[in-house]
Design an enzyme around this catalytic site. Structure first.
Site, PDB file in Angstrom:
ATOM      1  N   HIS A 270       0.693   1.127  15.876  1.00 57.21           N
ATOM      2  CA  HIS A 270       0.458   0.092  16.811  1.00 57.21           C
ATOM      3  C   HIS A 270       1.649  -0.098  18.038  1.00 57.21           C
ATOM      4  O   HIS A 270       2.077  -1.182  18.077  1.00 57.21           O
ATOM      5  CB  HIS A 270       0.050  -1.290  15.937  1.00 57.21           C
ATOM      6  CG  HIS A 270      -0.991  -1.165  15.388  1.00 57.21           C
ATOM      7  ND1 HIS A 270      -2.192  -1.444  15.885  1.00 57.21           N
ATOM      8  CD2 HIS A 270      -1.159  -1.048  14.062  1.00 57.21           C
ATOM      9  CE1 HIS A 270      -3.263  -1.571  14.840  1.00 57.21           C
ATOM     10  NE2 HIS A 270      -2.626  -1.418  13.940  1.00 57.21           N
TER      11      HIS A 270
ATOM     12  N   LYS B 271       2.477   1.934   7.094  1.00 59.31           N
ATOM     13  CA  LYS B 271       2.948   0.917   8.286  1.00 59.31           C
ATOM     14  C   LYS B 271       3.817   1.727   9.084  1.00 59.31           C
ATOM     15  O   LYS B 271       4.549   2.658   8.843  1.00 59.31           O
ATOM     16  CB  LYS B 271       3.601  -0.132   7.738  1.00 59.31           C
ATOM     17  CG  LYS B 271       2.577  -1.166   7.075  1.00 59.31           C
ATOM     18  CD  LYS B 271       1.241  -1.626   7.841  1.00 59.31           C
ATOM     19  CE  LYS B 271       1.679  -3.013   8.927  1.00 59.31           C
ATOM     20  NZ  LYS B 271       0.574  -3.054   9.307  1.00 59.31           N
TER      21      LYS B 271
ATOM     22  N   ARG C 240       0.791  -1.234   0.066  1.00 62.16           N
ATOM     23  CA  ARG C 240       0.012  -0.069   0.131  1.00 62.16           C
ATOM     24  C   ARG C 240       0.800   1.299  -0.093  1.00 62.16           C
ATOM     25  O   ARG C 240       2.126   1.307   0.397  1.00 62.16           O
ATOM     26  CB  ARG C 240      -0.887   0.116   1.167  1.00 62.16           C
ATOM     27  CG  ARG C 240      -2.017  -1.094   1.198  1.00 62.16           C
ATOM     28  CD  ARG C 240      -2.620  -1.179   2.528  1.00 62.16           C
ATOM     29  NE  ARG C 240      -2.005  -1.612   3.520  1.00 62.16           N
ATOM     30  CZ  ARG C 240      -2.249  -1.972   4.777  1.00 62.16           C
ATOM     31  NH1 ARG C 240      -3.605  -1.304   5.134  1.00 62.16           N
ATOM     32  NH2 ARG C 240      -1.681  -2.474   5.704  1.00 62.16           N
TER      33      ARG C 240
ATOM     34  N   TYR D 108       0.034   4.147  10.437  1.00 61.86           N
ATOM     35  CA  TYR D 108      -0.453   3.107  11.393  1.00 61.86           C
ATOM     36  C   TYR D 108       0.608   2.905  12.023  1.00 61.86           C
ATOM     37  O   TYR D 108       1.909   2.570  11.671  1.00 61.86           O
ATOM     38  CB  TYR D 108      -0.897   1.817  10.932  1.00 61.86           C
ATOM     39  CG  TYR D 108      -2.168   1.640  10.161  1.00 61.86           C
ATOM     40  CD1 TYR D 108      -3.368   2.035  10.937  1.00 61.86           C
ATOM     41  CD2 TYR D 108      -2.248   1.362   8.756  1.00 61.86           C
ATOM     42  CE1 TYR D 108      -4.676   1.932  10.428  1.00 61.86           C
ATOM     43  CE2 TYR D 108      -3.710   1.489   8.284  1.00 61.86           C
ATOM     44  CZ  TYR D 108      -4.799   1.586   9.101  1.00 61.86           C
ATOM     45  OH  TYR D 108      -5.900   1.685   8.400  1.00 61.86           O
TER      46      TYR D 108
ATOM     47  N   ASP E  62      -5.524 -10.861  14.256  1.00 59.23           N
ATOM     48  CA  ASP E  62      -4.830  -9.761  14.575  1.00 59.23           C
ATOM     49  C   ASP E  62      -4.748  -9.604  16.037  1.00 59.23           C
ATOM     50  O   ASP E  62      -4.070  -8.983  16.435  1.00 59.23           O
ATOM     51  CB  ASP E  62      -4.766  -8.349  13.670  1.00 59.23           C
ATOM     52  CG  ASP E  62      -6.053  -8.016  13.617  1.00 59.23           C
ATOM     53  OD1 ASP E  62      -7.177  -8.829  14.061  1.00 59.23           O
ATOM     54  OD2 ASP E  62      -6.284  -6.665  13.496  1.00 59.23           O
TER      55      ASP E  62
ATOM     56  N   GLU F 191      -4.556   4.185  13.857  1.00 61.44           N
ATOM     57  CA  GLU F 191      -5.504   3.528  14.799  1.00 61.44           C
ATOM     58  C   GLU F 191      -5.992   3.928  15.902  1.00 61.44           C
ATOM     59  O   GLU F 191      -7.014   3.527  16.488  1.00 61.44           O
ATOM     60  CB  GLU F 191      -4.783   2.088  14.923  1.00 61.44           C
ATOM     61  CG  GLU F 191      -3.830   1.977  16.141  1.00 61.44           C
ATOM     62  CD  GLU F 191      -2.454   2.413  15.362  1.00 61.44           C
ATOM     63  OE1 GLU F 191      -2.337   2.881  14.475  1.00 61.44           O
ATOM     64  OE2 GLU F 191      -1.255   2.447  16.399  1.00 61.44           O
TER      65      GLU F 191
HETATM   66  N1  LIG Z   1      -6.899  -9.984   9.635  1.00 65.29           N
HETATM   67  C1  LIG Z   1      -7.073  -8.851   9.154  1.00 65.29           C
HETATM   68  O1  LIG Z   1      -6.250  -8.474   8.297  1.00 65.29           O
HETATM   69  C2  LIG Z   1      -8.223  -7.831   9.879  1.00 65.29           C
HETATM   70  C3  LIG Z   1      -8.144  -6.690   9.234  1.00 65.29           C
HETATM   71  C4  LIG Z   1      -9.247  -5.681   9.738  1.00 65.29           C
HETATM   72  C5  LIG Z   1      -9.559  -6.098  11.046  1.00 65.29           C
HETATM   73  N2  LIG Z   1      -9.395  -7.026  11.629  1.00 65.29           N
HETATM   74  C6  LIG Z   1      -9.832  -7.579  12.890  1.00 65.29           C
HETATM   75  O2  LIG Z   1     -11.437  -8.107  12.788  1.00 65.29           O
HETATM   76  C7  LIG Z   1     -11.770  -7.956  13.979  1.00 65.29           C
HETATM   77  C8  LIG Z   1     -13.229  -7.324  13.929  1.00 65.29           C
HETATM   78  O3  LIG Z   1     -13.061  -6.041  13.411  1.00 65.29           O
HETATM   79  P1  LIG Z   1     -14.183  -4.955  13.512  1.00 65.29           P
HETATM   80  O4  LIG Z   1     -13.686  -3.878  12.906  1.00 65.29           O
HETATM   81  O5  LIG Z   1     -15.317  -5.723  12.762  1.00 65.29           O
HETATM   82  O6  LIG Z   1     -14.659  -4.720  14.977  1.00 65.29           O
HETATM   83  P2  LIG Z   1     -16.144  -4.222  15.426  1.00 65.29           P
HETATM   84  O7  LIG Z   1     -15.961  -3.766  16.760  1.00 65.29           O
HETATM   85  O8  LIG Z   1     -16.776  -3.462  14.394  1.00 65.29           O
HETATM   86  O9  LIG Z   1     -16.922  -5.732  15.433  1.00 65.29           O
HETATM   87  C9  LIG Z   1     -16.860  -6.622  16.491  1.00 65.29           C
HETATM   88  C10 LIG Z   1     -18.020  -7.401  16.937  1.00 65.29           C
HETATM   89  O10 LIG Z   1     -18.027  -8.435  17.696  1.00 65.29           O
HETATM   90  C11 LIG Z   1     -19.131  -8.492  18.335  1.00 65.29           C
HETATM   91  N3  LIG Z   1     -18.656  -9.489  19.568  1.00 65.29           N
HETATM   92  C12 LIG Z   1     -17.758  -9.222  20.729  1.00 65.29           C
HETATM   93  N4  LIG Z   1     -17.949 -10.581  21.313  1.00 65.29           N
HETATM   94  C13 LIG Z   1     -18.593 -11.199  20.921  1.00 65.29           C
HETATM   95  C14 LIG Z   1     -18.990 -12.564  20.937  1.00 65.29           C
HETATM   96  N5  LIG Z   1     -18.550 -13.484  22.258  1.00 65.29           N
HETATM   97  N6  LIG Z   1     -19.897 -13.070  20.160  1.00 65.29           N
HETATM   98  C15 LIG Z   1     -20.305 -12.556  19.259  1.00 65.29           C
HETATM   99  N7  LIG Z   1     -20.080 -11.270  18.802  1.00 65.29           N
HETATM  100  C16 LIG Z   1     -19.167 -10.597  19.565  1.00 65.29           C
HETATM  101  C17 LIG Z   1     -19.042  -7.031  19.302  1.00 65.29           C
HETATM  102  O11 LIG Z   1     -20.585  -6.869  19.541  1.00 65.29           O
HETATM  103  C18 LIG Z   1     -19.070  -6.258  17.677  1.00 65.29           C
HETATM  104  O12 LIG Z   1     -20.245  -6.004  17.254  1.00 65.29           O
HETATM  105  C19 LIG Z   1     -10.900  -7.145  15.029  1.00 65.29           C
HETATM  106  O13 LIG Z   1     -10.317  -8.457  15.805  1.00 65.29           O
HETATM  107  C20 LIG Z   1      -9.790  -6.539  13.922  1.00 65.29           C
HETATM  108  O14 LIG Z   1      -8.637  -6.299  14.471  1.00 65.29           O
HETATM  109  C21 LIG Z   1      -8.409  -7.939  10.948  1.00 65.29           C
END
Ligand SMILES: NC(=O)c1ccc[n+]([C@@H]2O[C@H](COP(=O)([O-])OP(=O)(O)OC[C@H]3O[C@@H](n4cnc5c(N)ncnc54)[C@H](O)[C@@H]3O)[C@@H](O)[C@H]2O)c1
Length: 374
Positions: free
Chosen positions: A95, A74, A15, A93, A269, A117
């Site tokens: 972190h 990054k 990116r 970003y 993550d 972030e």
């Molecule tokens: N792997 C990647 O490349 C990547 C990229 C972006 C985001 N992420 C990760 O994805 C995850 C989700 O991000 P997001 O932006 O959607 O967050 P978000 O806060 O918008 O959504 C998380 C949801 O999880 C729900 N939740 C919490 N505990 C729960 C449970 N026990 N059962 C069911 N639902 C539950 C919350 O109520 C919330 O609605 C985060 O860990 C974020 O860091 C990873």
């Protein structure tokens, strides 16, 4: 202001922090834009496109030394630490709560470090993280559909089915930004979609926007156990802010799943939401446990840099414009969300969680402003 854009040198990062369109906006407002040679190449933006937008292409030393505001995607890696300096604002970003060497390097350098972030609105949204969650959510379903293919070790199911053949089932655990976007793509592919959520308010919202096209269920251990048994694709999308992801899927639950089903753990993550999750890379994205293909790539948006770059710069540009227009001190005074993004300023840690994480002193931002070096 003189705004620089550094080329990302972290492995697998394609990116870039500013598009030619963004460069044009800044130049039009009277700013000078310096782009490090080939900075946009990984996102299909050639140097010439920036030149046409009024930017100047420079070498790495000049972009770091001549800029007042430096944009990156990054965090700086160790070989870049020596370039950190006073009278430079870095917007990227970071972190750093998980990176003590970088935190110390930032503090010692006297740089102003603003982290994408931790830019946070009064209603607790994270506007500079949201687009990457949108990308990851949409990609998760795509990855799930892909790894369901037989030659890739999958069950051999087509998510959308065909006339006379039932579609596949997608279970999304967590209905936030990632979960909603995963569900939208799964619906678009014609799959049968279930979202498990814990927040009733969020479920009401999903009910409204998805207008009854998905099954919405309260998330509990029993409900997860029952839902994943029949799933072809399970997407882990939970988040508990500031904490590691809860381990909602046990090895026993995975054992009960269909052979060749796919589990895509987007929450990797934050440590992942299954007992069996471990981070993977785009080079080697999947592994199997109990017959279930695990896709656990920690930087999913990196696979689609053209889309991710545009999505990221759409949301960062207004903040870049504000800093360029008014200077960092006035920009953060006028915008509490941006103020929360400031992690390190004039040798002090101004973000409490970062100071706590490394046992460093915390100085509230208002005690450091106005910027002495500005
Ligand atoms: N792997 C990647 O490349 C990547 C990229 C972006 C985001 N992420 C990760 O994805 C995850 C989700 O991000 P997001 O932006 O959607 O967050 P978000 O806060 O918008 O959504 C998380 C949801 O999880 C729900 N939740 C919490 N505990 C729960 C449970 N026990 N059962 C069911 N639902 C539950 C919350 O109520 C919330 O609605 C985060 O860990 C974020 O860091 C990873």
């Amino acid at each position: 202001m003189r705004i620089g854009v550094a080329r990302e040198i972290k492995p697998q990062e394609y990116r870039v922090a500013l598009t030619p369109a963004g460069a044009r906006e800044l130049v039009q407002r009277g700013h000078e834009v310096l782009i490090e040679e080939s900075a946009g190449a990984g996102s299909a933006f050639v140097d010439d496109a920036y030149v046409r937008a009024g930017a100047r292409i420079v070498l790495v030393d000049e972009v770091w030394e001549a800029s007042e505001l430096l944009l990156k995607v990054k965090e700086p890696i160790a070989s870049e630490y020596r370039r950190l300096r006073e009278r430079l604002t870095l917007f990227t970003y970071l972190h750093i709560a998980a990176d003590e060497p970088l935190t110390r390097a930032l503090v010692e350098s006297g740089i102003a470090a603003v982290a994408y972030e931790t830019v946070e609105t009064d209603d607790r949204r994270l506007p500079l993280l949201a687009p990457m969650s949108e990308v990851a959510g949409r990609l998760a379903t795509q990855a799930g559909a892909h790894y369901l293919e037989k030659p890739l070790g999958g069950r051999g199911v087509l998510l959308g089915g065909v006339a006379g053949v039932a579609p596949g089932r997608v279970v999304v655990i967590g209905g936030g930004i990632v979960g909603y976007n995963a569900a939208v793509i799964a619906l678009g592919m014609g799959a049968q979609v279930t979202i498990l959520e814990r927040s009733v308010d969020r479920m009401r919202h999903l009910e409204e926007v998805l207008s009854g096209r998905v099954s919405l269920l309260m998330s509990s251990t029993l409900q997860i156990e029952e839902s994943v048994k029949d799933a072809d694709v399970v997407i882990g999308a939970v988040l508990i802010p500031g904490a590691l992801a809860p381990k909602l899927l046990t090895r026993e639950m995975l054992r009960e799943m269909k052979d060749g089903a796919v589990f895509c753990d987007v929450a990797i993550d934050q440590g992942g939401c299954a007992e069996t999750s471990k981070a993977t890379t785009h080079d080697d994205p999947v592994y199997a446990v109990e017959g279930v293909t695990h896709y656990c790539v920690a930087n999913m948006p990196g696979a689609v840099p053209v889309t991710s770059t545009k999505a990221l710069t759409n949301v960062t540009l207004p903040y870049v414009e504000a800093i360029a227009e008014h200077g960092l001190a006035a920009a953060v005074e006028g915008d509490a969300a941006l103020a929360r993004g400031v992690n390190v300023l004039e040798g002090r840690v101004t973000y409490e969680a970062v100071a706590d994480a490394h046992g460093l002193d915390y100085t509230p931002l208002r005690d450091v402003l106005p910027l002495a070096a500005a």
